[in-house]
Design a protein around this motif. Structure first.
Motif, PDB file in Angstrom:
ATOM      1  N   LEU A  52       0.758  -1.230   0.051  1.00  0.00           N
ATOM      2  CA  LEU A  52      -0.109  -0.122  -0.089  1.00  0.00           C
ATOM      3  C   LEU A  52       0.887   1.241  -0.010  1.00  0.00           C
ATOM      4  N   ARG A  53       1.995   1.107   0.724  1.00  0.00           N
ATOM      5  CA  ARG A  53       2.996   2.116   0.779  1.00  0.00           C
ATOM      6  C   ARG A  53       3.491   2.518  -0.604  1.00  0.00           C
ATOM      7  N   ALA A  54       3.603   1.658  -1.445  1.00  0.00           N
ATOM      8  CA  ALA A  54       4.309   1.876  -2.799  1.00  0.00           C
ATOM      9  C   ALA A  54       3.251   2.351  -3.684  1.00  0.00           C
ATOM     10  N   ARG A  55       2.168   2.402  -3.217  1.00  0.00           N
ATOM     11  CA  ARG A  55       1.176   3.033  -4.140  1.00  0.00           C
ATOM     12  C   ARG A  55       0.569   4.234  -3.441  1.00  0.00           C
ATOM     13  N   ASN A  56       1.080   4.682  -2.444  1.00  0.00           N
ATOM     14  CA  ASN A  56       0.696   5.939  -1.749  1.00  0.00           C
ATOM     15  C   ASN A  56      -0.740   6.022  -1.244  1.00  0.00           C
ATOM     16  N   ALA A  57      -1.049   4.779  -0.653  1.00  0.00           N
ATOM     17  CA  ALA A  57      -2.738   4.708  -0.386  1.00  0.00           C
ATOM     18  C   ALA A  57      -3.056   5.294   0.762  1.00  0.00           C
ATOM     19  N   GLY A  58      -2.526   6.291   1.631  1.00  0.00           N
ATOM     20  CA  GLY A  58      -2.748   6.924   2.555  1.00  0.00           C
ATOM     21  C   GLY A  58      -2.796   6.162   3.843  1.00  0.00           C
ATOM     22  N   THR A  59      -3.660   6.689   4.810  1.00  0.00           N
ATOM     23  CA  THR A  59      -3.564   6.054   6.425  1.00  0.00           C
ATOM     24  C   THR A  59      -4.705   5.216   6.574  1.00  0.00           C
ATOM     25  N   LEU A  60      -5.936   5.188   5.962  1.00  0.00           N
ATOM     26  CA  LEU A  60      -7.027   4.667   6.282  1.00  0.00           C
ATOM     27  C   LEU A  60      -7.089   3.021   5.622  1.00  0.00           C
TER      28      LEU A  60
END
Lengths: 242, 295
Positions: free
Chosen positions: B84-92
């Motif tokens: 998710l980090r690699a896709r900049n998925a935010g924090t939620l």
């Protein structure tokens, strides 16, 4: 062989392409400047070189290696130190801790020796070593950011607008540091809003316009061209100095 | 009486602190809440029981289980957070995926160990389980002392690592400014993995210590401490290690005192009430996020 060799580089944010095919070279032991208006894509180019932004096309070669897809820490390890726009010192950590974080990369060098040598060059940092970096003045922070980049003895020092937001006296001081670093044989890629100063110092320079290279030539050559003088060196017209 | 209660609160607070530090470390570095932390807390306690059951001495079983917890933390990051980090998925979104991992860990533990209360085999503690140590008017079991000692030693080690080692400086640099850290040549993924290792190892150690203290390990032990841990880090100030430690000792003391002087049924109500009151006075917690960075 060039130290940094960028060929037809394209990059951007989301759907927007900012760099439309940039080709440039930085020669060893030379100072290369990039000037251009705000929004021309200079900072984006530097972010792509440091791999904080993916290249969509084109190649980046550094020190003989293709680093187009390398992780950002590998670029630093290869010898490219980038002082970013806005300095990005670590404000809650002390001046010395900022230097130690950077120095940890070079396990072959003694961090203490390197930092002491930098304190000799930047005595003001020595007197501030225990203070939180965020408590320094703008000029001191810029000095810290540059010292932090130099502590790993880079082959190429990349500077993004080092004089931004500084008083004229401090600007002169920062340019003195840049000139002395170049005299030590470090290659430098300098992005600067102060085009007159940058061109005066540059061995070779590029003018960026809307994500492309509009012009290139030696610093003296570009500084002497009337269209450059009109667009970037005009006196009293701050908006066009950008 | 009061001194004895405060001492008991100290033992409880030390273990709460170990557990809560895990949340605050990960939050400080990634700005995300890791809701699989309590599941690792529980799984590590089960791992320790299994290792002791297999005949290992307690100290060795604890050491292996704690390393297991750290590796589980790295695996958690690779599965739930890194993509998710690699896709900049935010924090939620990472919050939700960490709940998924928590459910998966709970499922595996249920399959392997089954429901109900599990105990360390009798005789696990050896001489620690017997007799009491008297210190003036205070009385402790040997286990109390060992738990407090282990918890304080781990916190002391963490404080040293964060303050005086290049790993600690790297973690603080990434917590402070990820872009700056990358430009200084820090390997972000490696630093984040090590942060998860430390956070999960401490949480796992807390699980084992609580399991020993109450002589009970169960699938539900994670959910019982989860809210307390989250309340502690909010009380201490999100991202602040020192704040989490202070918050944990406050909670430990209030819990023990409310059992002693009010009634045990109001234990959690009083504890959370006190926290609520503190947060009304200091909405951002006792210490802010910056404290992780200055450590």
């Amino acid at each position: 062989m060039s130290l940094l060799e960028i060929t037809d580089l394209r990059a951007g944010y989301g759907r927007i392409e900012v760099l439309h095919g940039i080709t440039l070279r930085v020669e060893p032991h030379a100072l290369c400047a990039i000037v251009g208006a705000n929004g021309a894509g200079k900072t984006t180019l530097l972010l792509a070189i440091s791999r904080l932004l993916d290249a969509r096309a084109g190649t980046i070669r550094f020190d003989g290696r293709d680093v187009t897809r390398a992780p950002s820490h590998a670029i630093v390890r290869a010898g490219l130190s980038h002082v970013p726009e806005g300095r990005r010192i670590l404000p809650a950590m002390s001046v010395e801790e900022n230097l130690l974080v950077a120095a940890a990369l070079r396990k072959d060098l003694d961090a203490r020796t390197e930092i002491t040598a930098l304190y000799d060059r930047f005595p003001i940092l020595d007197t501030r070593r225990r203070l939180a970096a965020g408590s320094l003045s703008g000029g001191e922070q810029q000095m810290l950011a540059i010292a932090r980049a130099l502590v790993v003895r880079p082959k190429l020092l990349v500077l993004d607008e080092p004089s931004m937001g500084l008083a004229p006296k401090l600007v002169a001081q920062i340019f003195d540091i840049v000139a002395s670093e170049r005299a030590r044989g470090t290659s430098i890629l300098l992005v600067e809003q102060n085009a007159r100063k940058a061109l005066a110092l540059a061995d070779y320079a590029y003018v960026m316009e809307r994500g492309t290279i509009a012009l290139e030539g030696t610093g003296a050559d570009l500084a002497g061209r009337p269209e450059i003088a009109a667009a970037y060196l005009g006196d009293g017209d701050r908006s066009r100095l950008g | 009486m009061l001194a004895q209660q405060l001492a008991n609160g100290l033992f409880l607070g030390a273990v709460y602190a170990l557990f809560a530090i895990g949340y605050t470390l990960v939050f400080g570095v990634l700005d995300i809440l890791n809701l699989a932390h309590a599941a690792i807390f529980m799984a590590t306690a089960f791992a320790a029981i299994a290792l002791v059951g297999a005949g290992l001495p307690l100290a060795l079983a604890i050491a292996i289980a704690v390393v297991f917890a750290g590796l589980l933390g790295i695996a958690l990051d690779r599965v739930a957070f890194a993509p998710l980090r690699a896709r900049n998925a935010g924090t939620l979104v990472p919050l939700i995926s960490s709940i998924g991992v928590a459910i998966a860990i709970g499922g595996v533990a249920r399959g392997l160990f089954g429901p109900g209360e599990h105990r360390f085999p009798s005789g696990t503690l050896g001489p620690l389980g017997e007799g009491r140590i008297h210190l003036g008017a205070l009385a402790f079991s040997g286990l109390d002392i060992v738990i407090l000692g282990v918890a304080l030693a781990l916190m002391g080690t963490l404080a040293y690592v964060m303050r005086a080692t290049s790993l600690g400086r790297a973690i603080r640099a990434v917590a402070e400014d990820r872009v700056a850290a990358a430009l200084l040549g820090l390997d972000l993924e490696r630093t984040i993995a090590l942060t998860f290792f430390i956070a999960s190892a401490l949480g796992g150690a807390a699980g084992i210590l609580i399991g020993l203290q109450y002589d009970s390990v169960s699938l539900e032990m994670g959910s019982r401490i989860e809210l307390k841990g989250l309340a502690i880090v909010i009380l201490g100030g999100m991202g602040s290690i020192t704040g989490a430690v202070i918050g944990a000792f406050i909670l430990g003391a209030v819990e023990v005192l409310s059992v002693a002087y009010i009634t045990s049924s109001y234990r959690d109500a009083v504890a959370f009430g006190v926290m609520f009151a503190i947060l009304v006075l200091r909405p951002s917690g006792l210490l802010g996020k910056r404290a992780l960075r200055t450590a």
